[in-house]
Design a protein around this motif. Structure first.
Motif, PDB file in Angstrom:
ATOM      1  N   PRO A  51       0.856  -1.187   0.000  1.00  0.00           N
ATOM      2  CA  PRO A  51       0.000   0.000   0.000  1.00  0.00           C
ATOM      3  C   PRO A  51       0.889   1.234   0.000  1.00  0.00           C
ATOM      4  O   PRO A  51       1.943   1.255   0.653  1.00  0.00           O
ATOM      5  CB  PRO A  51      -0.792  -0.129   1.306  1.00  0.00           C
ATOM      6  CG  PRO A  51      -0.026  -1.082   2.148  1.00  0.00           C
ATOM      7  CD  PRO A  51       0.699  -1.999   1.216  1.00  0.00           C
ATOM      8  N   GLY A  52       0.510   2.256  -0.769  1.00  0.00           N
ATOM      9  CA  GLY A  52       1.315   3.467  -0.818  1.00  0.00           C
ATOM     10  C   GLY A  52       1.634   3.964   0.583  1.00  0.00           C
ATOM     11  O   GLY A  52       0.771   3.973   1.469  1.00  0.00           O
ATOM     12  N   LEU A  53       2.872   4.358   0.789  1.00  0.00           N
ATOM     13  CA  LEU A  53       3.271   4.803   2.121  1.00  0.00           C
ATOM     14  C   LEU A  53       2.570   6.098   2.502  1.00  0.00           C
ATOM     15  O   LEU A  53       2.267   6.940   1.647  1.00  0.00           O
ATOM     16  CB  LEU A  53       4.780   5.005   2.186  1.00  0.00           C
ATOM     17  CG  LEU A  53       5.684   3.841   1.784  1.00  0.00           C
ATOM     18  CD1 LEU A  53       7.123   4.155   2.129  1.00  0.00           C
ATOM     19  CD2 LEU A  53       5.251   2.533   2.409  1.00  0.00           C
ATOM     20  N   ILE A  54       2.323   6.244   3.789  1.00  0.00           N
ATOM     21  CA  ILE A  54       1.719   7.464   4.320  1.00  0.00           C
ATOM     22  C   ILE A  54       2.694   8.040   5.331  1.00  0.00           C
ATOM     23  O   ILE A  54       2.910   7.474   6.399  1.00  0.00           O
ATOM     24  CB  ILE A  54       0.350   7.173   4.954  1.00  0.00           C
ATOM     25  CG1 ILE A  54      -0.611   6.677   3.866  1.00  0.00           C
ATOM     26  CG2 ILE A  54      -0.205   8.418   5.648  1.00  0.00           C
ATOM     27  CD1 ILE A  54      -1.943   6.188   4.379  1.00  0.00           C
ATOM     28  N   LEU A 345       5.797  -4.140   8.428  1.00  0.00           N
ATOM     29  CA  LEU A 345       6.393  -2.892   7.946  1.00  0.00           C
ATOM     30  C   LEU A 345       5.347  -2.024   7.264  1.00  0.00           C
ATOM     31  O   LEU A 345       5.323  -0.796   7.465  1.00  0.00           O
ATOM     32  CB  LEU A 345       7.549  -3.197   6.999  1.00  0.00           C
ATOM     33  CG  LEU A 345       8.421  -2.002   6.594  1.00  0.00           C
ATOM     34  CD1 LEU A 345       9.058  -1.362   7.819  1.00  0.00           C
ATOM     35  CD2 LEU A 345       9.487  -2.430   5.601  1.00  0.00           C
ATOM     36  N   ALA A 346       4.468  -2.631   6.471  1.00  0.00           N
ATOM     37  CA  ALA A 346       3.398  -1.877   5.824  1.00  0.00           C
ATOM     38  C   ALA A 346       2.464  -1.245   6.854  1.00  0.00           C
ATOM     39  O   ALA A 346       1.971  -0.131   6.654  1.00  0.00           O
ATOM     40  CB  ALA A 346       2.608  -2.780   4.882  1.00  0.00           C
ATOM     41  N   SER A 350       2.139   2.673   6.585  1.00  0.00           N
ATOM     42  CA  SER A 350       0.964   2.990   5.774  1.00  0.00           C
ATOM     43  C   SER A 350      -0.347   2.842   6.542  1.00  0.00           C
ATOM     44  O   SER A 350      -1.051   3.812   6.792  1.00  0.00           O
ATOM     45  CB  SER A 350       0.951   2.110   4.519  1.00  0.00           C
ATOM     46  OG  SER A 350      -0.058   2.525   3.643  1.00  0.00           O
ATOM     47  N   ARG A 351      -0.664   1.634   6.949  1.00  0.00           N
ATOM     48  CA  ARG A 351      -1.972   1.372   7.554  1.00  0.00           C
ATOM     49  C   ARG A 351      -2.178   2.176   8.848  1.00  0.00           C
ATOM     50  O   ARG A 351      -3.212   2.827   9.030  1.00  0.00           O
ATOM     51  CB  ARG A 351      -2.133  -0.119   7.840  1.00  0.00           C
ATOM     52  CG  ARG A 351      -3.466  -0.491   8.480  1.00  0.00           C
ATOM     53  CD  ARG A 351      -3.488  -1.962   8.861  1.00  0.00           C
ATOM     54  NE  ARG A 351      -3.458  -2.813   7.679  1.00  0.00           N
ATOM     55  CZ  ARG A 351      -4.541  -3.292   7.079  1.00  0.00           C
ATOM     56  NH1 ARG A 351      -5.737  -3.003   7.556  1.00  0.00           N
ATOM     57  NH2 ARG A 351      -4.437  -4.067   6.012  1.00  0.00           N
ATOM     58  N   PRO A 360      -7.857   8.365   3.926  1.00  0.00           N
ATOM     59  CA  PRO A 360      -7.924   7.162   3.082  1.00  0.00           C
ATOM     60  C   PRO A 360      -6.550   6.541   2.887  1.00  0.00           C
ATOM     61  O   PRO A 360      -5.518   7.184   3.086  1.00  0.00           O
ATOM     62  CB  PRO A 360      -8.480   7.695   1.752  1.00  0.00           C
ATOM     63  CG  PRO A 360      -9.061   9.031   2.058  1.00  0.00           C
ATOM     64  CD  PRO A 360      -8.273   9.579   3.202  1.00  0.00           C
ATOM     65  N   GLY A 361      -6.565   5.275   2.456  1.00  0.00           N
ATOM     66  CA  GLY A 361      -5.307   4.608   2.127  1.00  0.00           C
ATOM     67  C   GLY A 361      -4.891   3.620   3.194  1.00  0.00           C
ATOM     68  O   GLY A 361      -5.603   3.355   4.163  1.00  0.00           O
TER      69      GLY A 361
END
Length: 420
Positions: A51-54, A345-346, A350-351, A360-361
Motif C-alpha cells: 500500500p502506498g506509504l503514508i 512494515l506496511a 501505511s496502515r 484514506p489509504g
C-alpha cells in the motif's frame, strides 16, 4: 484508463500473496487470481506491491521557504520513495494557522504526484499564547494539529487543545522539547558534544515533555501523538503509558534506529536534526520500540535545507530529507534482517498512519484508493544526493547502499513514478 497489474506479490493485511490488481477510476476494482481485461497491462514479474506509504511528518516548506522545497518537488520526492500521502507540518511562512494558508496548500497540491494533508498549528503563529480555531481549520482541510518545530510551552494551552481535538475527532502531534533545557544545544549532549566542544541537547528535554504530554492525556482521557521519538527514556515512558491504557501513539524515523551521534564527528551538518542522533543505547531502545509496537509509525520528518544553509556545521539549521530513502532504509534495517515482516512494515508505514490521521489509504482492497508502491525487494542501490528529486540534498544516508528499491508508484490510480 484501466490498468491491470499482473503477477505482483501483494502485501495484504495478514499475508503476502501473488494476485492481479485491476485499477479503474482511481480505485482498486479487482483483486485476485483472474485476469480481467484492461486498457493497459503491466506484468510485475513477482515484484512486491505495498500500500502506498503514508508519511505523517513532512516539512514541504511551502509557503514561504520554497528555495528549500515546494509542494510539487516534495511530492516528486515522495513518489520516488513510494510515498503516496503526506501530512505536512505547519511551520511555514505564513504559518498554517488560517483558512487562507490551508486553501493555498490544498490548491497547489491538487495535481501533485502525492496526496497532501495539511497539519494546522495548535497556536496562532506558533507563538504559544493563543489557540487556533480548530473546528474552522478542520472544515478547511486540516487533519491534525501541531506546533512542530517547537513545543507548546504552556501546559494549560496544550491541555485545552488536546481536549478540543478529542471532541473534534483529530489528533494533536507533540514536538517534545523543553527549550530551557536545550538552551542553545545543537547536537546530543554526551561524549561527542564534549569532544567537539559544542553545546549539547540533553535527553531530559525530550523525556520531560513526553512525560508531561502523557500525564495530560491520562488525566483528561484524551489522545496524544508523540513526534520523532529519539531517546531511551521516551520509549520507556510511552511503553508504560500504553500498558496503562493511555491513548498515546508515537512515531520515529529511520535515522534514529540506524545511526548514532558518532556521525557528528565528521562535523557535517547533514547529520544534524532535531531531535538529534543520540547514543547506541537510544538507537537500540528506539529499535526495540519499533519492533514491540511501542512506536506505531515510521515517518521521515523530511526537513529540506539548501547546501548553502548546511555549509556551516555550527550555524546550520537542523533537519534532513528522507522521503526517497525511508522505505529502502527500513527494508534494509528491519525486513532483510528478519526483524519485521512485510505486513508489519506496511502497518508501520501505511496502515497505522492512515488510521491515526483518519485519512484514506493504507490498505490494498477492492474499493480502496489505488495508491500503491511497487518494489524490488532485492535490488541494491546507493544513495547519491545529486540524484534525489527534492530541491535539497541534505540526506543522512548519502553514499549508503540499501537493499530494496521502489520501481513504480501509483497515486489516485495514476502512475506517478516509473523506473520499471
Amino acid at each position: 484508463m484501466s490498468i491491470l497489474l499482473k503477477n505482483g506479490n501483494v502485501v495484504g493485511s495478514q499475508m503476502v500473496s501473488q494476485q492481479n490488481i485491476l485499477v479503474e477510476n482511481g480505485v482498486i476494482a479487482y483483486l485476485g487470481k483472474d485476469t480481467p481485461e484492461a486498457d493497459k497491462v503491466i506484468d510485475l514479474n513477482g515484484l512486491t506491491v505495498l500500500p502506498g506509504l503514508i508519511d505523517m511528518h513532512v516539512h514541504l516548506r511551502d509557503p514561504g521557504f520554497t528555495h528549500k522545497e515546494d509542494i510539487h518537488t516534495g511530492c516528486l520526492a515522495a513518489a520516488a520513495g513510494g510515498v503516496t500521502s503526506i501530512a505536512c507540518m505547519p511551520n511555514t511562512n505564513p504559518v498554517t494557522d488560517s483558512v487562507e494558508v490551508l486553501e493555498y496548500i490544498l490548491d497547489k497540491a491538487k495535481d501533485a504526484p502525492a496526496r497532501v494533508y495539511p497539519v494546522a498549528s495548535i497556536t496562532e503563529g506558533l507563538k504559544g499564547d493563543q489557540l487556533t480555531d480548530m473546528k474552522r481549520l478542520i472544515q478547511a482541510g486540516a487533519v491534525a494539529f501541531s506546533d512542530d518545530g517547537r513545543p507548546v510551552e504552556n501546559a494549560a494551552f496544550l491541555q485545552q487543545a488536546m481536549m478540543e481535538a478529542e471532541r473534534l475527532g483529530v489528533k494533536v502531534i507533540s514536538h517534545c522539547e523543553d527549550l530551557n533545557i536545550i538552551n542553545g544545544g545543537i547536537i546530543n549532549k554526551g561524549v561527542v558534544s564534549e569532544k567537539l566542544g559544542l553545546p549539547g541537547m540533553d535527553r531530559t528535554s525530550e523525556d520531560s515533555i513526553t512525560a508531561r504530554e502523557i500525564a495530560i492525556a491520562a488525566a483528561t482521557d484524551t489522545s496524544i501523538h508523540i513526534a520523532h521519538v529519539s531517546t531511551e527514556g521516551s520509549v520507556a515512558l510511552i511503553r508504560d503509558a500504553k500498558r496503562r491504557g493511555v491513548k498515546v501513539t508515537a512515531e520515529t524515523c529511520p535515522h534514529y534506529f540506524i545511526l548514532t551521534e558518532s556521525k557528528l564527528l565528521k562535523k557535517d551538518a547533514d547529520y544534524r536534526m532535531n531531535p538529534p542522533l543520540r547514543e547506541e543505547r537510544d538507537r537500540l531502545a528506539v529499535l526495540e520500540g519499533v519492533l514491540d509496537g511501542t512506536l506505531d509509525c515510521i515517518v521521515t520528518d523530511h526537513a529540506p535545507h539548501t547546501a548553502e544553509e548546511k555549509a556551516d556545521f555550527v550555524k546550520a539549521p537542523n533537519g534532513v530529507v528522507g522521503l526517497e530513502t525511508s522505505l529502502a532504509a527500513s527494508l534494509t534495517a528491519l525486513y532483510h534482517t528478519g526483524m519485521l515482516s512485510l505486513v508489519e512494515l506496511a502497518n508501520k508505514m501505511s496502515r497505522t498512519p492512515a488510521k491515526i490521521l483518519g485519512i484514506p489509504g493504507g490498505k490494498i482492497a477492492v474499493g480502496k484508493p489505488a495508491d500503491l508502491a511497487i518494489v524490488d525487494l532485492d535490488e541494491e542501490w546507493t544513495v547519491y544526493p545529486e540524484l534525489l528529486h527534492s530541491k535539497s540534498k541534505n540526506t543522512v544516508f548519502k553514499g549508503r547502499s540499501f537493499r530494496g528499491r521502489v520501481k513504480m508508484t501509483m497515486c489516485r490510480g495514476e502512475i506517478v513514478y516509473d523506473i520499471l
